[in-house]
Enzyme design. Structure first.
Site: not given
Ligand code: AMP
Length: 113
Positions: A4, A99
């Protein structure tokens, strides 16, 4: 080690721009920000989404919203902000670890897409 992504960030195995770290909760900047402030607030414990929350998470949720409120203050989001969580494919959840997005720093449209 879990595969994850957010568990790996919580464990320090993947770098992130961390803005809060406590025993139960972490917050870091979204890698693809959709607003001048775009933070993600996560529990260290793996919970897939809101759909998996139970009464046992009451204290965790209170702490997460305390962190959100504190970060909104630190980011000077005096004009307001939005707290969003996506659940499942139709909502666009792309990381299956609970999140809360904290978005602010500009006027935010409604309804979302
Ligand atoms: P969701 O689409 O609501 O599941 O949100 C997931 C979020 O995680 C998205 O806004 C992505 O841009 C963000 N995300 C994905 N990988 C990373 C990472 N390595 N560091 C910070 N944010 C991330």
């Amino acid at each position: 080690m879990s595969d994850c992504l957010f568990c790996r960030i919580a464990a320090g195995a993947i770098d992130a721009d961390v803005v809060h770290s406590s025993e139960g909760v972490m917050a870091f900047r979204d890698v693809s920000p959709k607003a001048p402030t775009h933070l993600l607030v996560i529990p260290r414990e793996h919970v897939a989404s809101v759909a998996d929350l139970t009464a046992s998470h009451e204290g965790l949720l209170v702490e997460m919203f305390d962190v959100i409120r504190s970060l909104a203050g630190r980011e000077s989001l005096d004009g307001g902000y939005r707290v969003v969580t996506n659940v499942g494919a139709d909502a666009g959840q792309s990381v299956d670890h609970l999140h809360f997005h904290l978005l602010g720093g500009r006027a935010l449209g409604w309804p979302p897409g």
